[in-house]
Structure formats: structure tokens, C-alpha cells
Design a protein around this motif. Structure first.
Motif, short mmCIF file in Angstrom:
data_model
loop_
_atom_site.label_atom_id
_atom_site.label_comp_id
_atom_site.label_asym_id
_atom_site.label_seq_id
_atom_site.Cartn_x
_atom_site.Cartn_y
_atom_site.Cartn_z
N ASP A 67 2.71 2.33 5.98
CA ASP A 67 3.11 3.09 7.17
C ASP A 67 3.74 4.43 6.80
O ASP A 67 3.62 5.39 7.55
N ARG A 68 4.41 4.49 5.66
CA ARG A 68 5.05 5.73 5.20
C ARG A 68 4.11 6.60 4.38
O ARG A 68 4.49 7.68 3.93
N GLY A 69 2.91 6.12 4.13
CA GLY A 69 1.95 6.89 3.36
C GLY A 69 2.21 6.87 1.86
O GLY A 69 1.75 7.76 1.15
N VAL A 70 2.93 5.85 1.39
CA VAL A 70 3.21 5.72 -0.04
C VAL A 70 2.11 4.86 -0.66
O VAL A 70 1.94 3.70 -0.29
N PRO A 71 1.36 5.39 -1.61
CA PRO A 71 0.31 4.59 -2.24
C PRO A 71 0.92 3.44 -3.05
O PRO A 71 2.01 3.58 -3.62
N PHE A 72 0.20 2.34 -3.09
CA PHE A 72 0.67 1.17 -3.82
C PHE A 72 -0.53 0.35 -4.27
O PHE A 72 -1.64 0.53 -3.79
N ALA A 73 -0.23 -0.57 -5.18
CA ALA A 73 -1.25 -1.53 -5.61
C ALA A 73 -0.56 -2.87 -5.84
O ALA A 73 0.60 -2.92 -6.28
N SER A 78 -2.25 -13.88 -7.26
CA SER A 78 -2.66 -14.46 -5.99
C SER A 78 -4.14 -14.19 -5.71
O SER A 78 -4.70 -13.20 -6.21
N ARG A 79 -4.73 -15.04 -4.90
CA ARG A 79 -6.13 -14.83 -4.52
C ARG A 79 -6.23 -13.66 -3.55
O ARG A 79 -5.37 -13.48 -2.69
N LEU A 80 -7.28 -12.90 -3.69
CA LEU A 80 -7.48 -11.77 -2.79
C LEU A 80 -7.58 -12.21 -1.34
O LEU A 80 -7.15 -11.50 -0.43
N SER A 81 -8.12 -13.39 -1.11
CA SER A 81 -8.26 -13.90 0.25
C SER A 81 -6.91 -14.23 0.89
O SER A 81 -6.83 -14.38 2.11
N ASP A 82 -5.84 -14.31 0.07
CA ASP A 82 -4.51 -14.58 0.62
C ASP A 82 -3.85 -13.32 1.18
O ASP A 82 -2.89 -13.42 1.94
N ILE A 83 -4.35 -12.16 0.82
CA ILE A 83 -3.78 -10.92 1.31
C ILE A 83 -4.13 -10.75 2.78
O ILE A 83 -5.30 -10.91 3.16
N PRO A 84 -3.15 -10.45 3.63
CA PRO A 84 -3.43 -10.28 5.05
C PRO A 84 -4.49 -9.20 5.29
O PRO A 84 -4.55 -8.20 4.57
N VAL A 85 -5.29 -9.40 6.29
CA VAL A 85 -6.40 -8.50 6.60
C VAL A 85 -5.98 -7.03 6.66
O VAL A 85 -6.66 -6.18 6.08
N VAL A 93 -4.84 -5.32 -8.84
CA VAL A 93 -5.08 -5.59 -10.25
C VAL A 93 -4.69 -7.05 -10.47
O VAL A 93 -3.57 -7.45 -10.17
N ALA A 94 -5.63 -7.83 -10.97
CA ALA A 94 -5.39 -9.26 -11.18
C ALA A 94 -4.60 -9.49 -12.46
O ALA A 94 -4.81 -8.81 -13.46
N LYS A 95 -3.69 -10.43 -12.37
CA LYS A 95 -2.97 -10.91 -13.56
C LYS A 95 -3.80 -12.03 -14.17
O LYS A 95 -4.34 -12.84 -13.43
N ALA A 101 -6.32 -1.14 -16.87
CA ALA A 101 -6.45 -1.41 -15.42
C ALA A 101 -5.25 -0.87 -14.66
O ALA A 101 -5.39 -0.36 -13.55
N ILE A 102 -4.08 -0.97 -15.27
CA ILE A 102 -2.87 -0.41 -14.64
C ILE A 102 -2.96 1.12 -14.63
O ILE A 102 -2.74 1.76 -13.60
#
Length: 114
Positions: A67-73, A78-85, A93-95, A101-102
């Protein structure tokens, strides 16, 4: 780039910090709780977020960053499917992660040794 790390495992947080600082980035804070990280939102240019923090999932904090326009990763096991839509467009980046990759999350340019 001024980077915030939100990670509840100290060894992983330390490794991420070393990777970033070796490339000329400034780590402005390492937090194991999203609630603590919110205090320095005005200073951050990028954030690395584990999904599972000491105070629960980082999804609400990730939404605040978005919402603040701050990029993040997300840097997570966790599984990608667990991330809210609404957050599925975020970089992930998967552990266990590779250092390159970082580093690939960050644009090359001023302050980068690459």
C-alpha cells in the motif's frame, strides 16, 4: 539500497544481512516481529519478509508495504499457494535460497558491487 529484513531465524537473518551488505546495501533493521518492523517504514526502500514470523504470518505487513509502494519479496519455505491472492504478485525466493537468488531481487546500479 536501504533494506529491512523480517526473519525469525537469527542465522538466516544474519546470512541475508551479510549477503546484502557485501553488495553495498544498507540493512536498516532486522526484525523477528512485523509489529516491530513497522516503526521504521519511513526509512526502508526494500524489504525481505519471511512468511512465518514470531508474531504470526507477515501478510498484513506485506500488504502495508504494498500500500505504501515499498517493494518487497518473501523469502520463505511456505508454499506459494499459501500466500493470499492479493499478494501473489510479490517476488518469492524459496528457502533454502541461493545467494544469487537474493541478489537478483535488487536492481543493479549505484551502491551495488555487481
Amino acid at each position: 539500497m536501504r533494506v529491512m529484513i523480517c526473519e525469525d531465524q537469527p542465522l538466516i537473518a544474519f546470512d541475508l544481512q551479510e549477503i546484502l551488505e557485501a553488495e553495498g546495501h544498507e540493512v536498516i533493521g532486522v526484525y523477528d516481529r512485523a509489529a516491530d518492523a513497522e516503526a521504521c517504514l519511513d526509512d526502508v526502500e526494500f524489504a525481505l519478509l519471511d512468511v512465518d514470523l514470531a508474531d504470526g504470518p507477515s501478510y498484513a505487513f506485506a500488504q502495508t508495504l504494498e500500500d505504501r509502494g515499498v517493494p518487497f519479496a518473501f523469502v520463505t519455505a511456505s508454499r506459494l499457494s499459501d500466500i493470499p491472492v492479493p499478494l501473489r504478485g510479490a517476488q518469492v525466493v524459496a528457502k533454502p535460497y541461493r545467494h544469487d537468488a537474493i541478489l537478483a531481487l535488487f536492481p543493479r546500479g549505484e551502491g551495488s558491487k555487481r
